[in-house]
Design an enzyme around this catalytic site. Structure first.
Site, PDB file in Angstrom:
ATOM      1  N   LYS A  81     100.307 -48.519  30.860  1.00  0.00           N
ATOM      2  CA  LYS A  81      98.959 -49.047  31.104  1.00  0.00           C
ATOM      3  C   LYS A  81      99.006 -50.332  31.939  1.00  0.00           C
ATOM      4  O   LYS A  81      98.096 -50.599  32.732  1.00  0.00           O
ATOM      5  CB  LYS A  81      98.242 -49.283  29.770  1.00  0.00           C
ATOM      6  N   TYR A 104     103.732 -46.872  26.037  1.00  0.00           N
ATOM      7  CA  TYR A 104     102.310 -46.759  26.382  1.00  0.00           C
ATOM      8  C   TYR A 104     101.816 -48.043  27.074  1.00  0.00           C
ATOM      9  O   TYR A 104     101.133 -47.979  28.112  1.00  0.00           O
ATOM     10  CB  TYR A 104     101.530 -46.493  25.093  1.00  0.00           C
TER      11      TYR A 104
HETATM   12  P1  NDP Z   1      92.330 -37.873  23.963  1.00  0.00           P
HETATM   13  O1  NDP Z   1      93.659 -37.680  23.321  1.00  0.00           O
HETATM   14  O2  NDP Z   1      91.097 -37.671  23.178  1.00  0.00           O
HETATM   15  O3  NDP Z   1      92.248 -36.994  25.309  1.00  0.00           O
HETATM   16  C1  NDP Z   1      93.307 -36.988  26.213  1.00  0.00           C
HETATM   17  C2  NDP Z   1      92.921 -36.187  27.426  1.00  0.00           C
HETATM   18  O4  NDP Z   1      94.017 -36.198  28.363  1.00  0.00           O
HETATM   19  C3  NDP Z   1      92.640 -34.739  27.110  1.00  0.00           C
HETATM   20  O5  NDP Z   1      91.594 -34.307  27.943  1.00  0.00           O
HETATM   21  C4  NDP Z   1      93.946 -34.050  27.506  1.00  0.00           C
HETATM   22  O6  NDP Z   1      93.777 -32.683  27.863  1.00  0.00           O
HETATM   23  C5  NDP Z   1      94.323 -34.862  28.713  1.00  0.00           C
HETATM   24  N1  NDP Z   1      95.749 -34.771  29.073  1.00  0.00           N
HETATM   25  C6  NDP Z   1      96.825 -35.152  28.349  1.00  0.00           C
HETATM   26  N2  NDP Z   1      97.964 -34.898  29.036  1.00  0.00           N
HETATM   27  C7  NDP Z   1      97.591 -34.347  30.224  1.00  0.00           C
HETATM   28  C8  NDP Z   1      98.298 -33.874  31.362  1.00  0.00           C
HETATM   29  N3  NDP Z   1      99.644 -33.918  31.435  1.00  0.00           N
HETATM   30  N4  NDP Z   1      97.593 -33.356  32.396  1.00  0.00           N
HETATM   31  C9  NDP Z   1      96.228 -33.294  32.346  1.00  0.00           C
HETATM   32  N5  NDP Z   1      95.508 -33.740  31.293  1.00  0.00           N
HETATM   33  C10 NDP Z   1      96.178 -34.260  30.247  1.00  0.00           C
HETATM   34  O7  NDP Z   1      92.394 -39.371  24.545  1.00  0.00           O
HETATM   35  P2  NDP Z   1      91.239 -40.467  24.753  1.00  0.00           P
HETATM   36  O8  NDP Z   1      89.992 -39.832  25.216  1.00  0.00           O
HETATM   37  O9  NDP Z   1      91.232 -41.353  23.585  1.00  0.00           O
HETATM   38  O10 NDP Z   1      91.893 -41.315  25.944  1.00  0.00           O
HETATM   39  C11 NDP Z   1      91.590 -41.095  27.316  1.00  0.00           C
HETATM   40  C12 NDP Z   1      92.282 -42.184  28.120  1.00  0.00           C
HETATM   41  O11 NDP Z   1      91.848 -43.460  27.672  1.00  0.00           O
HETATM   42  C13 NDP Z   1      93.806 -42.190  27.976  1.00  0.00           C
HETATM   43  O12 NDP Z   1      94.401 -42.542  29.204  1.00  0.00           O
HETATM   44  C14 NDP Z   1      94.036 -43.268  26.953  1.00  0.00           C
HETATM   45  O13 NDP Z   1      95.330 -43.811  27.060  1.00  0.00           O
HETATM   46  C15 NDP Z   1      92.959 -44.257  27.320  1.00  0.00           C
HETATM   47  N6  NDP Z   1      92.610 -45.188  26.261  1.00  0.00           N
HETATM   48  C16 NDP Z   1      92.145 -44.734  25.065  1.00  0.00           C
HETATM   49  C17 NDP Z   1      91.814 -45.635  24.064  1.00  0.00           C
HETATM   50  C18 NDP Z   1      91.290 -45.210  22.742  1.00  0.00           C
HETATM   51  O14 NDP Z   1      91.147 -46.096  21.874  1.00  0.00           O
HETATM   52  N7  NDP Z   1      90.993 -43.950  22.498  1.00  0.00           N
HETATM   53  C19 NDP Z   1      91.997 -47.081  24.269  1.00  0.00           C
HETATM   54  C20 NDP Z   1      92.479 -47.436  25.570  1.00  0.00           C
HETATM   55  C21 NDP Z   1      92.770 -46.516  26.519  1.00  0.00           C
HETATM   56  P3  NDP Z   1      93.741 -31.513  26.709  1.00  0.00           P
HETATM   57  O15 NDP Z   1      92.429 -31.664  26.007  1.00  0.00           O
HETATM   58  O16 NDP Z   1      93.819 -30.266  27.491  1.00  0.00           O
HETATM   59  O17 NDP Z   1      94.915 -31.778  25.830  1.00  0.00           O
END
Ligand code: NDP
Length: 248
Positions: A160, A156
């Protein structure tokens, strides 16, 4: 750009969590929204409905951004609906955590494919459209761990960190066409992704955050909306930490 042009944004992984908050923040700025998702159709439809309550148009597009076919389908649907793409937010992301000795090749490949290759495939599609428009904003959701690393997240953190290098390269390549590329590096944000962490781990994390709390998805939404705005037109190649001070 003329006042009469309506702008449109694609948010990958816009169904829930940070992606949903980004969709709503951009909709509040008057952008039409393409809510991409992998499997959560109902959540994506709910995000789109919440955007439309703000007076913009929103569509949902199921597409796996880790594949070229998925990225192609996403951009085709966006262009068919809105005829332009002004903002791309590379937000879709997954984790497959484990210490290096236990991390499988598949865990590594899946995370890189979704988090990094997915952003590359979408940026490539967006760049072609934005170069013709001579306007665009590419914003990628990195992470504090992409800058500092984290035990158990070699895959991961690599994905990033990769997004940061890609963002700076795109900023250099595309700047002359009035396209900016920036990254947002969230700290720990309260979403499904972090809800699975054990309570002890969350408590330990809180101790590392000067502001003393997990972030909210809206905290990331407002940062992305700023970078997507006219006012941020002279900002490119930057990594904006939104982490309660954790990344200092
Ligand atoms: P969630 O797990 O809540 O949501 C992930 C999202 O990504 C969902 O909408 C999911 O779709 C979508 N997704 C996953 N795989 C695919 C794919 N192959 N194609 C299209 N869509 C996909 O994650 P967060 O909201 O927490 O995180 C969002 C972003 O922020 C990520 O990149 C994460 O790494 C980053 N981030 C998050 C942090 C945190 O603390 N939460 C901290 C730092 C960065 P579906 O709902 O259909 O599964």
């Amino acid at each position: 750009m003329s006042e009469s042009i309506r702008r449109a944004a694609i948010v990958t992984g816009g169904s829930r969590g940070i992606g949903r908050a980004v969709c709503l923040a951009l909709a509040a700025q008057g952008l039409d929204i393409v809510v991409n998702y992998a499997g959560s159709a109902a959540a994506a439809a709910e995000t789109a409905a919440l955007c439309e309550e703000k007076g913009v148009k929103a569509i949902t597009v199921q597409a796996d951004v880790s594949t070229a076919q998925g990225a192609d389908a996403l951009f085709e649907a966006a262009m068919a609906a809105f005829g332009r793409v002004d903002v791309l937010v590379n937000n879709a992301g997954i984790t497959r955590d484990g210490l290096i000795l236990r991390m499988t090749e598949e865990d590594f490949d899946q995370v890189i494919a979704t988090n990094l290759k997915g952003a590359f495939l979408c940026a490539k599609k967006a760049a072609r459209i934005m170069m013709k428009q001579r306007y665009g904003r590419i914003i990628s959701i990195s992470s504090v761990v992409g800058v500092h690393g984290n035990a158990g997240q070699a895959n991961y953190a690599a994905s990033k960190a990769g997004l940061i290098g890609m963002t700076k390269s795109l900023a250099k390549e595309l700047g002359s066409r009035h396209i900016t590329a920036n990254a947002v590096a969230p700290g720990f944000i309260d979403t499904d992704m972090t809800r699975v962490l054990p309570e002890a781990a969350k408590t330990a994390l809180l101790g590392q955050i000067p502001l003393g709390a997990l972030g909210r998805p809206e905290d990331i939404g407002s940062a992305v909306a700023f970078l997507a705005s006219e006012q941020a037109g002279y900002i490119t190649g930057q990594v904006l930490g939104v982490d309660g001070g954790m990344g200092m």
